[in-house]
Design an enzyme around this catalytic site. Structure first.
Site, PDB file in Angstrom:
ATOM      1  N   PHE A 114       0.871  -1.173   0.000  1.00  0.00           N
ATOM      2  CA  PHE A 114       0.000   0.000   0.000  1.00  0.00           C
ATOM      3  C   PHE A 114       0.910   1.225   0.000  1.00  0.00           C
ATOM      4  CE2 PHE A 114      -3.087   2.835   2.169  1.00  0.00           C
ATOM      5  CZ  PHE A 114      -4.280   2.455   1.579  1.00  0.00           C
ATOM      6  N   SER A 160       0.781  11.587   7.870  1.00  0.00           N
ATOM      7  CA  SER A 160      -0.572  11.860   8.384  1.00  0.00           C
ATOM      8  C   SER A 160      -1.395  12.677   7.385  1.00  0.00           C
ATOM      9  CB  SER A 160      -0.484  12.641   9.702  1.00  0.00           C
ATOM     10  OG  SER A 160      -0.058  11.791  10.736  1.00  0.00           O
ATOM     11  N   TRP A 174       7.990   4.075   4.232  1.00  0.00           N
ATOM     12  CA  TRP A 174       7.297   3.232   5.223  1.00  0.00           C
ATOM     13  C   TRP A 174       6.421   2.197   4.537  1.00  0.00           C
ATOM     14  CZ3 TRP A 174       9.964   4.931   9.062  1.00  0.00           C
ATOM     15  CH2 TRP A 174      10.118   6.285   9.320  1.00  0.00           C
ATOM     16  N   GLN A 222      -2.416  -8.483  45.452  1.00  0.00           N
ATOM     17  CA  GLN A 222      -3.489  -7.689  44.835  1.00  0.00           C
ATOM     18  C   GLN A 222      -2.951  -6.732  43.743  1.00  0.00           C
ATOM     19  OE1 GLN A 222      -5.925  -5.004  47.307  1.00  0.00           O
ATOM     20  NE2 GLN A 222      -7.550  -6.488  47.001  1.00  0.00           N
ATOM     21  N   GLN A 241       5.924  -5.345  33.155  1.00  0.00           N
ATOM     22  CA  GLN A 241       6.134  -4.984  34.564  1.00  0.00           C
ATOM     23  C   GLN A 241       5.952  -6.207  35.472  1.00  0.00           C
ATOM     24  OE1 GLN A 241       7.183  -2.035  35.303  1.00  0.00           O
ATOM     25  NE2 GLN A 241       7.100  -2.094  37.537  1.00  0.00           N
ATOM     26  N   GLU A 301      -1.195   3.283   9.780  1.00  0.00           N
ATOM     27  CA  GLU A 301      -2.607   3.318   9.314  1.00  0.00           C
ATOM     28  C   GLU A 301      -3.394   4.393  10.054  1.00  0.00           C
ATOM     29  OE1 GLU A 301      -4.463  -0.054   7.840  1.00  0.00           O
ATOM     30  OE2 GLU A 301      -2.577  -1.030   7.309  1.00  0.00           O
ATOM     31  N   GLY A 302      -2.694   5.494  10.324  1.00  0.00           N
ATOM     32  CA  GLY A 302      -3.291   6.631  11.005  1.00  0.00           C
ATOM     33  C   GLY A 302      -2.909   6.620  12.469  1.00  0.00           C
ATOM     34  N   GLU A 361      -3.656  10.304  16.959  1.00  0.00           N
ATOM     35  CA  GLU A 361      -4.133  11.693  16.811  1.00  0.00           C
ATOM     36  C   GLU A 361      -5.040  11.800  15.588  1.00  0.00           C
ATOM     37  OE1 GLU A 361      -0.898  10.713  17.431  1.00  0.00           O
ATOM     38  OE2 GLU A 361      -1.111  11.259  19.540  1.00  0.00           O
TER      39      GLU A 361
HETATM   40  N1  CAA Z   1     -14.320   7.650   3.096  1.00  0.00           N
HETATM   41  C1  CAA Z   1     -14.611   8.230   1.919  1.00  0.00           C
HETATM   42  N2  CAA Z   1     -14.246   9.493   1.611  1.00  0.00           N
HETATM   43  C2  CAA Z   1     -13.545  10.173   2.539  1.00  0.00           C
HETATM   44  C3  CAA Z   1     -13.205   9.624   3.798  1.00  0.00           C
HETATM   45  C4  CAA Z   1     -13.632   8.294   4.049  1.00  0.00           C
HETATM   46  N3  CAA Z   1     -13.340   7.719   5.211  1.00  0.00           N
HETATM   47  N4  CAA Z   1     -12.509  10.526   4.508  1.00  0.00           N
HETATM   48  C5  CAA Z   1     -12.431  11.615   3.738  1.00  0.00           C
HETATM   49  N5  CAA Z   1     -13.047  11.422   2.551  1.00  0.00           N
HETATM   50  C6  CAA Z   1     -13.213  12.348   1.443  1.00  0.00           C
HETATM   51  C7  CAA Z   1     -13.886  13.623   1.925  1.00  0.00           C
HETATM   52  O1  CAA Z   1     -15.288  13.501   1.870  1.00  0.00           O
HETATM   53  C8  CAA Z   1     -13.373  14.650   0.937  1.00  0.00           C
HETATM   54  O2  CAA Z   1     -14.126  14.527  -0.261  1.00  0.00           O
HETATM   55  P1  CAA Z   1     -14.374  15.777  -1.250  1.00  0.00           P
HETATM   56  O3  CAA Z   1     -13.128  16.017  -1.974  1.00  0.00           O
HETATM   57  O4  CAA Z   1     -15.474  15.290  -2.174  1.00  0.00           O
HETATM   58  O5  CAA Z   1     -14.806  16.940  -0.404  1.00  0.00           O
HETATM   59  C9  CAA Z   1     -11.953  14.166   0.652  1.00  0.00           C
HETATM   60  O6  CAA Z   1     -11.915  12.769   0.992  1.00  0.00           O
HETATM   61  C10 CAA Z   1     -10.914  14.893   1.466  1.00  0.00           C
HETATM   62  O7  CAA Z   1     -11.260  14.715   2.835  1.00  0.00           O
HETATM   63  P2  CAA Z   1     -10.722  15.637   3.991  1.00  0.00           P
HETATM   64  O8  CAA Z   1     -10.897  17.070   3.606  1.00  0.00           O
HETATM   65  O9  CAA Z   1     -11.335  15.171   5.259  1.00  0.00           O
HETATM   66  O10 CAA Z   1      -9.170  15.294   3.954  1.00  0.00           O
HETATM   67  P3  CAA Z   1      -7.994  15.760   4.915  1.00  0.00           P
HETATM   68  O11 CAA Z   1      -6.839  16.136   4.062  1.00  0.00           O
HETATM   69  O12 CAA Z   1      -8.491  16.756   5.915  1.00  0.00           O
HETATM   70  O13 CAA Z   1      -7.577  14.389   5.645  1.00  0.00           O
HETATM   71  C11 CAA Z   1      -7.594  12.657   7.283  1.00  0.00           C
HETATM   72  C12 CAA Z   1      -8.397  13.634   6.447  1.00  0.00           C
HETATM   73  C13 CAA Z   1      -8.605  11.739   7.934  1.00  0.00           C
HETATM   74  C14 CAA Z   1      -6.772  13.348   8.342  1.00  0.00           C
HETATM   75  C15 CAA Z   1      -6.661  11.813   6.338  1.00  0.00           C
HETATM   76  O14 CAA Z   1      -5.638  12.622   5.802  1.00  0.00           O
HETATM   77  C16 CAA Z   1      -6.003  10.626   7.010  1.00  0.00           C
HETATM   78  O15 CAA Z   1      -6.635   9.604   7.205  1.00  0.00           O
HETATM   79  N6  CAA Z   1      -4.686  10.723   7.343  1.00  0.00           N
HETATM   80  C17 CAA Z   1      -3.948   9.560   7.846  1.00  0.00           C
HETATM   81  C18 CAA Z   1      -3.319   8.789   6.727  1.00  0.00           C
HETATM   82  C19 CAA Z   1      -2.980   7.389   7.113  1.00  0.00           C
HETATM   83  O16 CAA Z   1      -3.724   6.733   7.845  1.00  0.00           O
HETATM   84  N7  CAA Z   1      -1.871   6.883   6.601  1.00  0.00           N
HETATM   85  C20 CAA Z   1      -1.514   5.533   6.844  1.00  0.00           C
HETATM   86  C21 CAA Z   1      -0.520   5.107   5.841  1.00  0.00           C
HETATM   87  S1  CAA Z   1      -0.780   3.494   5.220  1.00  0.00           S
HETATM   88  C22 CAA Z   1      -0.071   2.427   6.300  1.00  0.00           C
HETATM   89  O17 CAA Z   1       0.309   2.742   7.379  1.00  0.00           O
HETATM   90  C23 CAA Z   1      -0.093   1.039   5.771  1.00  0.00           C
HETATM   91  C24 CAA Z   1       0.923   0.097   6.263  1.00  0.00           C
HETATM   92  O18 CAA Z   1       1.747  -0.332   5.499  1.00  0.00           O
HETATM   93  C25 CAA Z   1       0.894  -0.457   7.624  1.00  0.00           C
END
Ligand code: CAA
Length: 378
Positions: A123, A132, A156, A278, A335, A362-363, A366
């Protein structure tokens, strides 16, 4: 309201438990030490449908639903968190392609993820300066005739050095979240190179690498979903992925609690087993309570996803609570072990290191609070 797993979920969970106990537990310490999961372990998971649990049967999946997937993933995580994250991300990739792919894309990749030919899925969303905030990504895909040319860097990336297929996000339009598209890229594509392997604190068996895209040409048919519609695909995939990470954290914490209980019954201080004190009983009681709460939140999110209801904020709650609780539980388990918890002779040292990242990837916690807060506030 039914708090019991159905027959299918019990069967899938038990099958995962059997594989974990027989095949993964004996290898877990060496997977951590050697920093790699033996390919035969991943193949075994695939052959037992563990890489495509919620994918339809016609594409080679098990189609057993998200609750069963969550239960199975926790069993694998109890044995080895590194193997569990590989399984989680691969299931997520298979589901993304199943949900958003064309028939040709589905047929090209999903059956090969299911039978283990592709080993794993990756991914590729995060970048050195966009973790983030993936809407700030810099990787670009530019049209050149009937191809897209991808340039940039990802960071990552779980299983990036051996995964057979990558879901890659790149900017195809203007700034922000509405200018991002999603592509399917195959391992070995010209211009795609594997960069730095992260030397991580925990999950050492799971590979985490940087990827470099230098003029990687993919055909138009590699576009997944709509042009400039990639950000939503990422968000929807991560909603499901967060159920996976919550399940992983639960598995690690279950293993830590079991180790703590066993140790507390054996180890004596002041003339009696420490389990009779306890102070220890309270730590174990708090751990059990938090684990059950985490499990219920995670099954709720899984059930909502499985029944095609809204589940984004419930998945965020499950991930937030389960990963933070799991961190506390692993800390208490260490612990309880005292000095022995701090040395590699006891598995609890590994659980403590492995669980930490669940609050980050995966987020972060925060970001989960952002998702939950926005949903509450409207
Ligand atoms: N489902 C569908 N659509 C969604 C959605 C969801 N859950 N969340 C947001 N959207 C849509 C919104 O409706 C919006 O649509 P429009 O353009 O039509 O208005 C668009 O997406 C943009 O949404 P936001 O304005 O809310 O976006 P944002 O920039 O403010 O970000 C956030 C929102 C939730 C903070 C997002 O950036 C986020 O989740 N960040 C974390 C990223 C993450 O989790 N990364 C993990 C990396 S992968 C990983 O770790 C895998 C691994 O290998 C282990």
């Amino acid at each position: 309201m039914d708090f019991e797993l159905d027959e299918t979920a019990v069967m899938v969970r038990d099958s995962a438990r059997e594989i974990a106990t027989k095949e993964i537990v004996p290898r877990a310490a060496s997977i951590d030490r050697e920093g790699r999961i033996p390919p035969e372990v991943l193949l075994l998971l695939a052959k037992n449908t563990m890489m495509t649990l919620a994918v339809p049967e016609e594409l080679g999946g098990a189609d057993v639903g998200v609750v069963a997937y969550s239960a199975a993933l926790s069993e694998i995580a109890k044995a080895c968190a590194s193997t569990a994250v590989t399984m989680s991300v691969t299931n997520m990739v298979a589901e993304v392609i199943t949900t958003f792919g064309t028939d040709a894309q589905k047929k090209r990749y999903v059956p090969k993820i299911a039978d283990g030919t592709l080993r794993a899925g990756s991914f590729a969303l995060s970048e050195p300066e966009a973790g983030s905030d993936p809407g700030a990504m810099r990787t670009t895909a530019k049209k050149d005739g009937d191809h897209w040319v991808i340039d940039g860097a990802k960071q990552w990336i779980t299983s990036g050095d051996f995964a057979g297929v990558f879901v890659v996000w790149a900017r195809t339009g203007g700034a922000g979240t509405r200018g991002i598209s999603c592509f399917l890229v195959e391992q070995g594509e010209k211009g795609l190179s594997i960069g730095h392997h992260e030397d991580k604190m925990g999950l050492r068996g799971s590979s985490t690498v940087a990827l470099h895209f230098e003029g990687v040409r993919v055909p138009e048919s590699a576009l997944l979903g709509e042009l400039n519609g990639g950000f939503k695909i990422a968000m929807m995939a991560l909603d499901g992925g967060r159920i996976g990470i919550a399940s992983q954290a639960i598995g690690i914490a279950e293993a830590a609690l079991a180790a703590a209980v066993e140790y507390a019954k054996e180890r004596k201080t002041f003339g009696k087993p420490i389990a009779d004190h306890q102070a220890i009983q309270w730590m174990i009681a708090d751990a059990r309570t938090e684990l059950d709460a985490a499990r219920l939140l995670t099954y709720r999110a899984a059930y909502l996803k499985q029944t095609k209801q809204m589940f984004s904020s419930q998945a965020a709650m499950a991930k937030l609570y389960a990963t933070e609780a799991a961190g506390r539980i692993c800390d208490r388990a260490l612990q309880i072990h005292g000095g022995y918890g701090y040395v590699k002779e006891y598995d609890v040292e590994r659980y403590y290191r492995d669980v930490r990242v669940t609050r980050i990837y995966e987020g972060t916690s925060e970001i989960q609070r952002v998702v939950i807060g926005r949903s509450v506030l409207g």
